[in-house]
Design an enzyme around this catalytic site. Structure first.
Site, PDB file in Angstrom:
ATOM      1  N   PRO A  89       0.831  -1.213   0.000  1.00  0.00           N
ATOM      2  CA  PRO A  89       0.000   0.000   0.000  1.00  0.00           C
ATOM      3  C   PRO A  89       0.866   1.265   0.000  1.00  0.00           C
ATOM      4  O   PRO A  89       0.372   2.357  -0.277  1.00  0.00           O
ATOM      5  CB  PRO A  89      -0.801  -0.099   1.292  1.00  0.00           C
ATOM      6  CG  PRO A  89      -0.334  -1.280   2.023  1.00  0.00           C
ATOM      7  CD  PRO A  89       0.675  -1.999   1.214  1.00  0.00           C
ATOM      8  N   GLU A 116       2.221  -8.100   8.652  1.00  0.00           N
ATOM      9  CA  GLU A 116       2.270  -6.627   8.769  1.00  0.00           C
ATOM     10  C   GLU A 116       3.006  -6.008   7.599  1.00  0.00           C
ATOM     11  O   GLU A 116       2.873  -4.820   7.303  1.00  0.00           O
ATOM     12  CB  GLU A 116       2.970  -6.227  10.087  1.00  0.00           C
ATOM     13  CG  GLU A 116       2.221  -6.667  11.339  1.00  0.00           C
ATOM     14  CD  GLU A 116       0.738  -6.299  11.232  1.00  0.00           C
ATOM     15  OE1 GLU A 116      -0.102  -7.215  11.301  1.00  0.00           O
ATOM     16  OE2 GLU A 116       0.454  -5.103  11.009  1.00  0.00           O
ATOM     17  N   ARG A 154      -3.198  -8.856 -20.526  1.00  0.00           N
ATOM     18  CA  ARG A 154      -4.155  -8.659 -21.623  1.00  0.00           C
ATOM     19  C   ARG A 154      -3.660  -7.654 -22.661  1.00  0.00           C
ATOM     20  O   ARG A 154      -4.245  -7.534 -23.731  1.00  0.00           O
ATOM     21  CB  ARG A 154      -5.521  -8.272 -21.069  1.00  0.00           C
ATOM     22  CG  ARG A 154      -5.586  -6.938 -20.348  1.00  0.00           C
ATOM     23  CD  ARG A 154      -6.866  -6.784 -19.547  1.00  0.00           C
ATOM     24  NE  ARG A 154      -8.061  -7.076 -20.309  1.00  0.00           N
ATOM     25  CZ  ARG A 154      -8.553  -6.285 -21.269  1.00  0.00           C
ATOM     26  NH1 ARG A 154      -7.939  -5.169 -21.527  1.00  0.00           N
ATOM     27  NH2 ARG A 154      -9.642  -6.601 -21.929  1.00  0.00           N
ATOM     28  N   ASP A 169     -10.461   0.024 -24.689  1.00  0.00           N
ATOM     29  CA  ASP A 169     -10.613  -0.036 -23.230  1.00  0.00           C
ATOM     30  C   ASP A 169     -10.641   1.337 -22.579  1.00  0.00           C
ATOM     31  O   ASP A 169     -10.073   2.289 -23.088  1.00  0.00           O
ATOM     32  CB  ASP A 169      -9.403  -0.776 -22.626  1.00  0.00           C
ATOM     33  CG  ASP A 169      -9.648  -2.274 -22.577  1.00  0.00           C
ATOM     34  OD1 ASP A 169      -8.702  -2.995 -22.299  1.00  0.00           O
ATOM     35  OD2 ASP A 169     -10.790  -2.670 -22.861  1.00  0.00           O
TER      36      ASP A 169
HETATM   37  C1  4FV Z   1      -1.572  -3.804  -0.983  1.00  0.00           C
HETATM   38  C2  4FV Z   1      -2.256  -2.786  -1.662  1.00  0.00           C
HETATM   39  C3  4FV Z   1      -1.844  -4.251   0.394  1.00  0.00           C
HETATM   40  C4  4FV Z   1      -0.371  -4.799   3.283  1.00  0.00           C
HETATM   41  C5  4FV Z   1       0.093  -5.720   4.356  1.00  0.00           C
HETATM   42  C6  4FV Z   1      -0.486  -6.999   2.444  1.00  0.00           C
HETATM   43  C7  4FV Z   1      -1.098  -5.646   2.290  1.00  0.00           C
HETATM   44  C8  4FV Z   1      -0.049  -7.113   3.841  1.00  0.00           C
HETATM   45  N1  4FV Z   1      -0.635  -4.281  -1.800  1.00  0.00           N
HETATM   46  N2  4FV Z   1      -1.716  -2.702  -2.921  1.00  0.00           N
HETATM   47  N3  4FV Z   1      -3.280  -2.014  -1.245  1.00  0.00           N
HETATM   48  N4  4FV Z   1      -0.964  -5.147   0.917  1.00  0.00           N
HETATM   49  O1  4FV Z   1      -2.798  -3.804   1.036  1.00  0.00           O
HETATM   50  O2  4FV Z   1      -0.740  -3.614  -2.966  1.00  0.00           O
HETATM   51  O3  4FV Z   1       1.208  -7.744   3.880  1.00  0.00           O
END
Ligand code: 4FV
Length: 249
Positions: A89, A116, A154, A169
């Protein structure tokens, strides 16, 4: 195009790759996708991939060694990686432009986090980029990896039978897609716009461009800053912004 995906839930990823366009492209060999179980790159008999966070705090952190060993093995077996994507994230939010950029590469490795998060040295030394699929927290990086393999896969020539549909698209022209209709022409009192039944392809193309622009103005006006509009679309945009909307229905 080659993808290697590293995860502690290989079956979850395999299931997500099995169906539809990506599934067919995998069978035809157009997409060469290998899913790796991170635990296969541990050295202890308990196949441990996580550990407690230095400094304390809740939850666990994915250890660096299994991930580094996995990527080393992938490079040895499958050749150099053009990109090593860390799903997180905290990464830059993935866009269609990223999908187009990655689809020009030969070999992409995707690392799926869990718990985590992942030891920071993986991001610093192993990943070539950190990618997020959106501002929300998931329980793992597997779904983001599947999103990226689908969006990129794709765009690989031949994966989507009708190239046109890829070209048409959303976001391909930087705008949202126009509305789509199919039979019946009337349903629960709602009629399909006459222009779509007219057989007049020039008018249909114009209506679709105008609708795509109208939707983008209404729902995602920020996209207009980067959307390449032609003169006619710029005129329509002024109409819409003046609140005029005649002739679009
Ligand atoms: C995430 C997202 C996401 C965070 C901790 C996996 C999580 C756990 N990855 N975009 N939004 N990952 O939330 O890519 O390890």
């Amino acid at each position: 195009m080659r993808f290697d995906i590293v995860t502690i839930f290989p079956e979850m990823v395999e299931n997500g790759l099995a169906a539809g366009v990506v599934g067919r492209a995998r069978q035809s060999g157009l997409l060469d996708i290998v899913v790796h179980n991170l635990r296969d790159f541990t050295i202890d008999r308990h196949r441990v991939v996580d550990d407690v966070p230095f400094g304390g705090g809740p939850g666990m952190v994915l250890k660096p060694e299994p991930l580094f060993a996995a990527v080393d093995e992938i490079r040895a077996q499958r050749g150099p990686a053009d990109a090593v994507l860390m799903m997180s994230p905290a990464g830059r939010v993935f866009t269609q432009a990223d999908a187009r950029r990655l689809a020009r590469l030969q070999h992409v490795v995707l690392l799926c986090g869990r718990y985590e998060g992942v030891d920071e040295r993986v991001r610093e030394q192993l990943a070539s980029e950190e990618v997020s699929i959106g501002d929300y927290v998931l329980s793992g990086g597997e779904l983001p990896a599947l999103v990226i393999v689908d969006a990129v896969g794709r765009l690989v020539p031949g994966v989507v039978g009708d190239e046109q549909s890829v070209e048409a698209d959303s976001f391909t022209r930087g705008l949202l897609d126009h509305p789509h209709y199919t039979r019946p022409a009337e349903y629960r009192g709602q009629r399909v716009p006459d222009v779509l039944l007219s057989g007049h392809h020039g008018e249909i193309r114009k209506w679709r461009r105008r609708q795509a622009l109208k939707r983008t103005v209404e729902r995602r006006p920020e996209l207009l800053a980067t959307a390449p509009l032609d003169d006619e679309e710029r005129k329509w945009l002024r109409d819409f912004q003046r609140g005029g909307d005649e002739g679009s229905e």
